[in-house]
Design an enzyme around this catalytic site. Structure first.
Site, PDB file in Angstrom:
ATOM      1  N   ASP A 184     -26.571  21.429 -56.729  1.00  0.00           N
ATOM      2  CA  ASP A 184     -27.388  21.917 -55.613  1.00  0.00           C
ATOM      3  C   ASP A 184     -28.338  23.004 -56.089  1.00  0.00           C
ATOM      4  OD1 ASP A 184     -25.082  23.692 -56.038  1.00  0.00           O
ATOM      5  OD2 ASP A 184     -25.931  24.821 -54.366  1.00  0.00           O
TER       6      ASP A 184
ATOM      7  N   ASP B  47     -20.988  25.434 -62.906  1.00  0.00           N
ATOM      8  CA  ASP B  47     -21.411  26.826 -62.757  1.00  0.00           C
ATOM      9  C   ASP B  47     -22.812  26.966 -63.352  1.00  0.00           C
ATOM     10  OD1 ASP B  47     -21.785  29.629 -62.952  1.00  0.00           O
ATOM     11  OD2 ASP B  47     -19.618  29.934 -63.120  1.00  0.00           O
TER      12      ASP B  47
ATOM     13  N   LYS C 117     -27.924  33.893 -65.427  1.00  0.00           N
ATOM     14  CA  LYS C 117     -28.485  34.918 -66.300  1.00  0.00           C
ATOM     15  C   LYS C 117     -28.795  34.339 -67.684  1.00  0.00           C
ATOM     16  CE  LYS C 117     -26.230  38.747 -63.904  1.00  0.00           C
ATOM     17  NZ  LYS C 117     -25.302  39.899 -64.012  1.00  0.00           N
TER      18      LYS C 117
ATOM     19  N   GLU D 277     -14.850  13.232 -66.080  1.00  0.00           N
ATOM     20  CA  GLU D 277     -15.562  14.277 -65.340  1.00  0.00           C
ATOM     21  C   GLU D 277     -15.118  15.621 -65.887  1.00  0.00           C
ATOM     22  OE1 GLU D 277     -16.446  15.817 -60.762  1.00  0.00           O
ATOM     23  OE2 GLU D 277     -14.574  14.745 -61.199  1.00  0.00           O
TER      24      GLU D 277
ATOM     25  N   THR E 123     -18.597  15.173 -53.969  1.00  0.00           N
ATOM     26  CA  THR E 123     -17.587  16.161 -54.306  1.00  0.00           C
ATOM     27  C   THR E 123     -17.358  17.044 -53.086  1.00  0.00           C
ATOM     28  OG1 THR E 123     -19.041  17.967 -55.015  1.00  0.00           O
ATOM     29  CG2 THR E 123     -18.605  16.209 -56.622  1.00  0.00           C
ATOM     30  N   GLU E 124     -16.346  17.897 -53.164  1.00  0.00           N
ATOM     31  CA  GLU E 124     -16.094  18.839 -52.069  1.00  0.00           C
ATOM     32  C   GLU E 124     -17.292  19.775 -51.875  1.00  0.00           C
ATOM     33  OE1 GLU E 124     -12.056  17.733 -53.777  1.00  0.00           O
ATOM     34  OE2 GLU E 124     -14.012  18.290 -54.596  1.00  0.00           O
ATOM     35  N   TYR E 125     -17.841  20.280 -52.977  1.00  0.00           N
ATOM     36  CA  TYR E 125     -18.998  21.163 -52.893  1.00  0.00           C
ATOM     37  C   TYR E 125     -20.202  20.436 -52.296  1.00  0.00           C
ATOM     38  CZ  TYR E 125     -16.938  24.967 -55.642  1.00  0.00           C
ATOM     39  OH  TYR E 125     -16.158  26.007 -56.074  1.00  0.00           O
ATOM     40  N   GLU E 126     -20.383  19.212 -52.689  1.00  0.00           N
ATOM     41  CA  GLU E 126     -21.519  18.431 -52.201  1.00  0.00           C
ATOM     42  C   GLU E 126     -21.456  18.266 -50.686  1.00  0.00           C
ATOM     43  OE1 GLU E 126     -23.696  14.129 -53.175  1.00  0.00           O
ATOM     44  OE2 GLU E 126     -21.915  14.781 -54.282  1.00  0.00           O
TER      45      GLU E 126
END
Length: 214
Positions: free
Chosen positions: A154, A118, A122, A44, A191-194
């Site tokens: 996301d 990330d 831009k 990962e 994941t934590e973000y998920e």
């Protein structure tokens, strides 16, 4: 989100070489020796605090896993998980994921996971996206023939960009979900973000792509 600096993290990572591989460039092409088995290897890139890679390793003991994260103040949280409940098929690398060829040889890896990378929205930062063509070449150089990338985000813009990038590179789209948590996909490890994003009702996008033998 601002990263909380942990000045002690680097020293702690050095204290556990059995979990955080030191001098990984010396193991290039010999990861089976490091794990002391011939199991396939999945990595990962951008493992963060390690919830996903730890969950995958625990659920799949027949596969070796490596979590790669360059921020020592972040990856130390993944180390804490392993210290609390060690897994023989999980290692960590505190390295920059843009230099994978220094640590892995061709055919070392069977699958690359990219989770909530990330988005670099831009246009001038396009080359920094982990699904940009130069990164796809980087993964190809360490993967087995017909190796795979599994990607979750996301960010709709990044997902759409990545699908185009995968297609233009010639990768085979094996699985695409525009709303993972409302699909029939089974055994998803978050994941934590998920967890955070999905709890807010945000849609999670996921795809699996495969390199094709040339």
């Amino acid at each position: 989100m601002r990263l909380r600096h942990k000045p002690w993290a680097k020293d702690k990572l050095l204290q556990y070489p059995q979990y955080v591989v030191q001098n990984p460039e010396t193991i290039k092409g010999k990861w089976n020796e490091e794990f002391q088995n011939d199991h396939p290897l999945h990595i990962e890139v951008g493992t963060g605090k390690g919830q996903f890679i730890y969950g995958m390793a625990k659920a799949n003991p027949e596969i070796n896993y490596i979590g790669i994260e360059m921020q020592d103040s972040v990856i130390v949280s993944a180390l804490d998980k392993i210290i609390e409940d060690p897994l023989p098929n999980l290692k960590l690398l505190n390295i920059d994921g843009t230099n994978l060829q220094e640590y892995f040889a061709k055919d070392d890896v069977e699958r690359v996971y990219l989770n909530f990378s990330d988005p670099w929205p831009k246009k001038r930062h396009e080359k920094r996206r982990l699904t940009y063509k130069t990164f796809l070449k980087l993964y190809e150089d360490i993967l087995v023939d017909n190796g795979e990338i599994h990607f979750k985000t996301d960010n709709q813009g990044l997902f759409e960009y990545s699908l185009r990038s995968f297609s233009e590179y010639g990768l085979l789209l094996k699985f695409v979900s525009l709303d993972l948590h409302n699909s029939d996909f089974e055994n998803n490890i978050m994941t934590e973000y998920e967890e955070k994003f999905s709890s807010r009702g945000q849609r999670i996008y996921r795809c699996e792509v495969q390199y094709q033998t040339k």
